[in-house]
Motif scaffolding. Structure first.
Motif, PDB file in Angstrom:
ATOM      1  N   SER A 314      -3.730  14.415   5.359  1.00 41.20           N
ATOM      2  CA  SER A 314      -3.097  14.329   6.941  1.00 41.20           C
ATOM      3  C   SER A 314      -4.086  15.302   7.691  1.00 41.20           C
ATOM      4  CB  SER A 314      -1.871  14.692   7.190  1.00 41.20           C
ATOM      5  OG  SER A 314      -1.047  13.643   6.473  1.00 41.20           O
ATOM      6  N   ALA A 315      -4.305  16.344   7.205  1.00 42.21           N
ATOM      7  CA  ALA A 315      -5.426  17.301   7.701  1.00 42.21           C
ATOM      8  C   ALA A 315      -6.798  16.761   7.939  1.00 42.21           C
ATOM      9  CB  ALA A 315      -5.388  18.548   7.097  1.00 42.21           C
ATOM     10  N   ILE A 316      -7.200  16.053   6.784  1.00 40.88           N
ATOM     11  CA  ILE A 316      -8.600  15.490   6.878  1.00 40.88           C
ATOM     12  C   ILE A 316      -8.509  14.376   7.963  1.00 40.88           C
ATOM     13  CG2 ILE A 316     -10.212  14.128   5.627  1.00 40.88           C
ATOM     14  CD1 ILE A 316      -9.062  15.193   3.093  1.00 40.88           C
ATOM     15  N   ALA A 317      -7.276  13.645   8.009  1.00 39.44           N
ATOM     16  CA  ALA A 317      -7.369  12.466   8.861  1.00 39.44           C
ATOM     17  C   ALA A 317      -7.599  13.244  10.517  1.00 39.44           C
ATOM     18  CB  ALA A 317      -6.105  11.715   8.896  1.00 39.44           C
ATOM     19  N   ARG A 318      -6.957  14.141  10.892  1.00 33.36           N
ATOM     20  CA  ARG A 318      -6.969  14.884  12.076  1.00 33.36           C
ATOM     21  C   ARG A 318      -8.477  15.364  12.469  1.00 33.36           C
ATOM     22  NH1 ARG A 318      -1.927  16.714  10.039  1.00 33.36           N
ATOM     23  NH2 ARG A 318      -2.693  18.737   9.630  1.00 33.36           N
ATOM     24  N   THR A 319      -9.187  15.775  11.388  1.00 34.44           N
ATOM     25  CA  THR A 319     -10.364  16.346  11.869  1.00 34.44           C
ATOM     26  C   THR A 319     -11.595  15.411  11.520  1.00 34.44           C
ATOM     27  OG1 THR A 319     -10.569  17.245   9.526  1.00 34.44           O
ATOM     28  CG2 THR A 319      -9.672  18.597  11.290  1.00 34.44           C
ATOM     29  N   LEU A 320     -11.451  14.173  11.148  1.00 34.45           N
ATOM     30  CA  LEU A 320     -12.362  13.014  10.930  1.00 34.45           C
ATOM     31  C   LEU A 320     -13.346  13.081  12.273  1.00 34.45           C
ATOM     32  CD1 LEU A 320     -11.210  10.392   8.609  1.00 34.45           C
ATOM     33  CD2 LEU A 320     -13.100  12.168   8.077  1.00 34.45           C
ATOM     34  N   SER A 321     -14.479  12.809  12.041  1.00 35.88           N
ATOM     35  CA  SER A 321     -15.238  12.216  13.482  1.00 35.88           C
ATOM     36  C   SER A 321     -16.170  11.343  13.112  1.00 35.88           C
ATOM     37  CB  SER A 321     -15.692  13.675  14.056  1.00 35.88           C
ATOM     38  OG  SER A 321     -16.819  14.088  13.062  1.00 35.88           O
ATOM     39  N   GLY A 322     -16.578  10.832  14.139  1.00 31.81           N
ATOM     40  CA  GLY A 322     -17.661   9.608  13.816  1.00 31.81           C
ATOM     41  C   GLY A 322     -19.036  10.022  13.377  1.00 31.81           C
ATOM     42  N   ASP A 323     -19.413  11.302  13.526  1.00 33.07           N
ATOM     43  CA  ASP A 323     -20.611  11.891  13.037  1.00 33.07           C
ATOM     44  C   ASP A 323     -20.691  12.453  11.710  1.00 33.07           C
ATOM     45  OD1 ASP A 323     -19.101  14.167  13.428  1.00 33.07           O
ATOM     46  OD2 ASP A 323     -20.739  15.227  14.642  1.00 33.07           O
ATOM     47  N   LEU A 324     -19.653  11.767  10.749  1.00 30.75           N
ATOM     48  CA  LEU A 324     -19.794  12.190   9.467  1.00 30.75           C
ATOM     49  C   LEU A 324     -21.120  11.470   8.777  1.00 30.75           C
ATOM     50  CD1 LEU A 324     -16.080  11.942   8.264  1.00 30.75           C
ATOM     51  CD2 LEU A 324     -17.364  14.113   8.496  1.00 30.75           C
ATOM     52  N   PRO A 325     -21.628  12.410   7.805  1.00 29.03           N
ATOM     53  CA  PRO A 325     -22.924  11.759   7.241  1.00 29.03           C
ATOM     54  C   PRO A 325     -22.624  10.485   6.398  1.00 29.03           C
ATOM     55  CG  PRO A 325     -22.046  13.423   5.735  1.00 29.03           C
ATOM     56  CD  PRO A 325     -21.296  13.592   7.208  1.00 29.03           C
ATOM     57  N   GLU A 326     -23.711   9.539   6.301  1.00 26.58           N
ATOM     58  CA  GLU A 326     -23.446   8.273   5.584  1.00 26.58           C
ATOM     59  C   GLU A 326     -22.860   8.402   4.280  1.00 26.58           C
ATOM     60  OE1 GLU A 326     -26.162   4.268   4.567  1.00 26.58           O
ATOM     61  OE2 GLU A 326     -26.804   5.745   5.896  1.00 26.58           O
ATOM     62  N   TRP A 327     -23.368   9.445   3.496  1.00 26.40           N
ATOM     63  CA  TRP A 327     -22.623   9.568   2.131  1.00 26.40           C
ATOM     64  C   TRP A 327     -21.200   9.741   1.991  1.00 26.40           C
ATOM     65  CZ3 TRP A 327     -20.162  13.669   0.267  1.00 26.40           C
ATOM     66  CH2 TRP A 327     -20.479  15.000   1.134  1.00 26.40           C
ATOM     67  N   LEU A 328     -20.856  10.525   2.971  1.00 24.87           N
ATOM     68  CA  LEU A 328     -19.713  10.798   2.983  1.00 24.87           C
ATOM     69  C   LEU A 328     -18.607   9.597   3.355  1.00 24.87           C
ATOM     70  CD1 LEU A 328     -17.087  12.836   2.992  1.00 24.87           C
ATOM     71  CD2 LEU A 328     -17.255  12.736   5.496  1.00 24.87           C
ATOM     72  N   TRP A 329     -18.965   8.804   4.105  1.00 26.50           N
ATOM     73  CA  TRP A 329     -18.419   7.544   4.468  1.00 26.50           C
ATOM     74  C   TRP A 329     -18.506   6.605   3.148  1.00 26.50           C
ATOM     75  CZ3 TRP A 329     -14.998   7.916   7.784  1.00 26.50           C
ATOM     76  CH2 TRP A 329     -15.307   8.239   9.281  1.00 26.50           C
ATOM     77  N   HIS A 330     -19.841   6.613   2.614  1.00 23.59           N
ATOM     78  CA  HIS A 330     -19.641   5.618   1.341  1.00 23.59           C
ATOM     79  C   HIS A 330     -18.579   6.191   0.317  1.00 23.59           C
ATOM     80  CE1 HIS A 330     -21.209   4.683  -2.694  1.00 23.59           C
ATOM     81  NE2 HIS A 330     -21.468   3.716  -2.192  1.00 23.59           N
ATOM     82  N   ASP A 331     -18.616   7.582   0.095  1.00 18.98           N
ATOM     83  CA  ASP A 331     -17.838   8.099  -0.862  1.00 18.98           C
ATOM     84  C   ASP A 331     -16.365   7.842  -0.544  1.00 18.98           C
ATOM     85  OD1 ASP A 331     -19.968   8.755  -2.087  1.00 18.98           O
ATOM     86  OD2 ASP A 331     -19.651  11.016  -1.995  1.00 18.98           O
ATOM     87  N   LEU A 332     -15.995   8.041   0.834  1.00 23.39           N
ATOM     88  CA  LEU A 332     -14.478   7.814   1.161  1.00 23.39           C
ATOM     89  C   LEU A 332     -14.117   6.442   0.944  1.00 23.39           C
ATOM     90  CD1 LEU A 332     -14.319   9.686   4.623  1.00 23.39           C
ATOM     91  CD2 LEU A 332     -12.736  10.012   2.651  1.00 23.39           C
ATOM     92  N   GLY A 333     -15.073   5.641   1.260  1.00 23.09           N
ATOM     93  CA  GLY A 333     -14.669   3.988   0.767  1.00 23.09           C
ATOM     94  C   GLY A 333     -14.607   3.671  -0.483  1.00 23.09           C
ATOM     95  N   GLU A 334     -15.088   4.558  -1.366  1.00 25.51           N
ATOM     96  CA  GLU A 334     -15.143   4.510  -2.837  1.00 25.51           C
ATOM     97  C   GLU A 334     -13.541   4.957  -3.303  1.00 25.51           C
ATOM     98  OE1 GLU A 334     -17.063   3.034  -5.187  1.00 25.51           O
ATOM     99  OE2 GLU A 334     -18.206   2.430  -3.725  1.00 25.51           O
ATOM    100  N   ARG A 335     -12.944   5.840  -2.323  1.00 24.83           N
ATOM    101  CA  ARG A 335     -11.885   6.523  -2.636  1.00 24.83           C
ATOM    102  C   ARG A 335     -10.696   5.707  -1.829  1.00 24.83           C
ATOM    103  NH1 ARG A 335     -12.707   8.257  -7.549  1.00 24.83           N
ATOM    104  NH2 ARG A 335     -14.518   9.586  -7.750  1.00 24.83           N
ATOM    105  N   SER A 336     -10.990   4.731  -1.102  1.00 24.76           N
ATOM    106  CA  SER A 336      -9.954   4.393  -0.309  1.00 24.76           C
ATOM    107  C   SER A 336      -8.461   3.854  -0.966  1.00 24.76           C
ATOM    108  CB  SER A 336     -10.563   3.073   0.401  1.00 24.76           C
ATOM    109  OG  SER A 336     -10.758   2.153  -0.306  1.00 24.76           O
TER     110      SER A 336
END
Length: 755
Positions: A314-336
């Motif tokens: 929940s804390a991660i969700a509150r601090t997410l922003s659109g400028d996260l690096p591409e690798w992070l979005w990829h890893d997040l998708g892998e852990r969805s």
């Protein structure tokens, strides 16, 4: 460009005065800046230092490297002890300050300037113009690789201590208050720990981290991290975490996610992991405040750490922003697949298309599993929606009651998850069979595309359920929905539906009967009794002539499918009266359409009605004999009414005709007819007519016992005898018969009560 300033005690500074002052600075220094820098320039030797140290002892005294904000600028200062000033007094020091802006320190940790070549060990002559530093170069003594080796040399205790230090600094930075005081006789050790801490933080955070490598008054120092020596006194109420580096760390100290994760990265020499946390810290939200726990939790989550809690997500969700690096979005998708709903929703809203689609699927799965969650918008891609089919099927199959099933089906529809009609029907069937929930509510809430499948499953479940469950489930609303269905395969359910409809006059009794008869085609295993009970319920009140006629017209021979139907004609005959012409027409229809005893009952009605039209006594007698012949088969009350009807018809004929009819009848039929005449109240004329019939039968020697006894008893009445004598005086035969029957009775008058 960076400006330099030297601060020391001089006999005559640029302004001509003596004492501590800025003796040299870079040209172009903005007005008022020197005064702000002065707050960072102070130095006292440790309390145990010699009062008059030798040059060698001076060189051993700790160096105070400080860093802190200066409005939109930052300042680096280095204070070293000089010993005596111009007057010979001890306590002089050199404060060398470098004022920089953010561009000069881009990518650098300020602690890297420890032992940088730019620092001076002696003050410049008063009035010297110090050069501006175009590109301040850091030193080479504080770098992550050498620090990693130094930590490793300290063993596990070093990583334990690092965790404790990071916990203290992380709290101070995230909460906006609190400090860390490092106590060691070796300032180099303090510098290394400040270096490790600085490299453990995102660069923007480290660039805002004020520190001081040595202070003789740490309680008053404003920096977040302050170094000092063991001999320095500190107040007991100091607002800081005080760590003595000469003592072993507490292995039981409670550490947060950030401290544990970063310490583990150093333990594994995973500098990339530390950089990743730094990158997350630069990209995250939080209104500019460093969220160390959240950044570390995000990295741990992306690396598959199962210990990341839902609160951390929940804390991660509150601090997410659109400028996260591409690798992070990829890893997040892998852990969805491990995401909670809040994190999946936040990531879906901000992530690139592929990760967003994965998170959309995760949101849909979680909403299917937990109906308290708001159903998210469906995923955009059809293949993603199709991937939800299995999850939707499992959720429907796991529903504990019909309410939960309705919620699951509604959520599946909302999130675009395909649901097979067979899955919905099977789940409904099982729950209805066990009576788990409110069927009418389910049918009112289920999505349109599943309504038919759910209804079909419900029908099968109703048929398989115990009667008490079926009765509870089959509300009037449910029965209305089933009205137009073919329920012949489910006769028990069909019967209940029909009874509900007819009870509320949604269908006529005739239509209800037709439906029940059709259900009977497949009734097996003793269900005929249930259907007959249903028919009896429908026809609890006898039908009128018109209704019964319409029913016979509609069913024909099928009237014999149930004894309750077969009884309907006779019930109508008796209720409406056999003299009604419509009853006679109904009897004609029944006789020609309904086999068995209904036809016999109809024949009884028709025979009784025909007596009225008989022209000859023998014709009437024949009809009565045929009526009597049906005694064993005809309904008892109906036969009695039929005989009474025939008797009334004959009572309207003259006594001679009636006498001849009686004479034509067998003994049992004579008795039945005469008793019918004797029943009920009789007028004076009817009494006289009956008396004449009795006399004529007496004269013919064919008396009927009950009629003869009645006549003789009536003749005890002087008034009746006198009336009859007057009436029969012109017929000598009747008069003689009258006197003969009255002989011996007139002396004992006795009057029979009229019937």
């Amino acid at each position: 460009m960076a400006w330099q300033l030297h601060y020391t005690s001089a006999e005559a500074g640029p302004a001509g005065r003596a004492g501590f002052q800025f003796v040299a600075e870079s040209p172009g220094l903005p007005p008022g800046l020197a005064g702000k820098v002065a707050t960072y320039l102070s130095y006292k030797p440790p309390p145990t230092a010699p009062l008059a140290p030798t040059p060698a002892q001076v060189a051993e005294l700790p160096v105070a490297l400080a860093y802190g904000p200066l409005g939109e600028l930052s300042v680096l200062t280095r204070c070293v002890y000089l010993g005596q000033d111009y007057s010979g007094r001890y306590g002089n020091f050199l404060g060398h300050a470098v004022v920089v802006d953010a561009d000069e320190l881009m990518g650098l940790r300020p602690v890297e300037f420890w032992q940088a070549s730019l620092w001076s060990d002696a003050p410049a002559p008063p009035g010297t113009a110090l050069p501006e530093l175009a590109d301040p170069l850091p030193g080479d003594r504080v770098d992550p690789e050498s620090l990693a080796e130094w930590l490793a040399s300290g063993g596990e205790a070093a990583y334990t201590r690092l965790g404790i230090l990071l916990e203290a600094v992380g709290k101070a930075l995230s909460q906006g208050h609190g400090r860390l005081v490092l106590v060691s006789a070796d300032v180099e050790e303090i510098v290394r720990w400040i270096g490790v801490i600085s490299y453990s933080l995102p660069w923007p955070v480290a660039a805002r981290l004020p520190f001081l490598t040595y202070s003789a008054d740490p309680g008053a120092a404003p920096q977040v991290i302050v170094g000092t020596t063991p001999d320095v006194w500190m107040p007991s109420d100091i607002d800081a975490a005080v760590i003595r580096l000469d003592e072993p760390p507490d292995p039981s100290a409670r550490l947060g996610r950030f401290a544990r994760t970063v310490a583990d990265c150093w333990r594994r020499s995973d500098l990339a992991g530390i950089d990743a946390i730094g990158e997350l810290g630069r990209s995250g939200g939080g209104g500019g405040r460093f969220e160390p726990e959240t950044s570390a939790a995000l990295l741990a989550f992306c690396r598959g750490d199962p210990s990341v809690t839902i609160e951390e997500q929940s804390a991660i969700a509150r601090t997410l922003s659109g400028d996260l690096p591409e690798w992070l979005w990829h890893d997040l998708g892998e852990r969805s697949g491990e995401m909670g709903f809040e994190l999946a929703s936040a990531a879906r809203a901000l992530a690139p298309a592929d990760t967003a689609e994965r998170c959309a699927a995760r949101c849909a799965v979680l909403a299917l599993r937990d109906h308290t969650l708001p159903p998210p918008a469906p995923p955009l891609r059809q293949e993603t929606r199709e991937s939800l089919r299995g999850e939707a099927a499992q959720v429907l199959a796991a529903a504990q009651d019909l309410e939960e099933l309705a919620e699951a089906a509604g959520t599946a529809h909302a999130v675009g998850a395909p649901v097979a009609g067979t899955d919905a029907g099977t789940a409904t069937r099982a729950l209805v069979r066990h009576g788990s929930g409110d069927l009418e509510r389910l049918l009112g809430r289920v999505p349109t595309e599943l309504h038919e499948a759910v209804l079909a499953g419900a029908v099968l479940g109703l048929e398989e359920s115990p009667a008490e469950i079926r009765d509870r489930m089959l509300t009037d609303g449910v029965c209305d929905l089933l009205e137009s269905r073919d329920l012949s395969p489910v006769p028990l359910t069909g019967m209940a539906v029909v009874l509900s409809l007819v009870r509320r006059a949604r269908i006529s009794r005739i239509d209800a009967t037709v439906k029940l008869i059709r259900l009977g085609v497949r009734v097996e295993g003793g269900m005929e009794q249930d259907r007959d009970a249903a028919l009896l319920s429908v026809w609890d009140a006898a039908p009128g002539t018109a209704e019964c006629t319409a029913l016979v017209d509609r069913l024909g021979t099928a009237m014999s499918a149930s004894p309750h139907l077969s009884d309907l004609p006779v019930r109508t005959f008796l209720a409406e009266g056999l003299e009604d012409p419509d009853v006679v027409r109904l009897a004609e229809l029944v006789r020609g359409s309904v086999p068995g005893y209904p036809a016999t009952d109809a024949e009884v009605v028709l025979l009784a009605a025909s007596v009225e039209e008989a022209e000859l006594p023998e014709d009437a007698a024949s009809l009565l004999q045929r009526l009597g012949a049906l005694e064993a088969e005809a309904q008892e009350d109906l036969l009695r009414e039929a005989v009474a009807l025939a008797a009334r018809a004959l009572a309207r004929r003259d006594p001679r005709f009636r006498t001849e009819v009686v004479k034509e009848l067998p003994e049992v039929d004579r008795a039945r007819l005469s008793n019918a005449w004797l029943d009920g109240r009789r007028s004076r004329d009817e009494q006289a007519a009956l008396l004449e019939v009795a006399i004529r039968l007496h004269l013919a020697g064919q008396t009927v016992p009950d009629l003869d006894a009645w006549a003789r008893s009536e003749l005890t009445s002087w008034s009746l005898f006198g009336s009859a004598e007057s009436r029969f005086k012109r017929d000598g035969e009747l008069a003689a018969g009258l006197r003969e029957m009255a002989k011996g009775r007139r002396g004992r008058p006795w009057k029979r009560e009229a019937r």
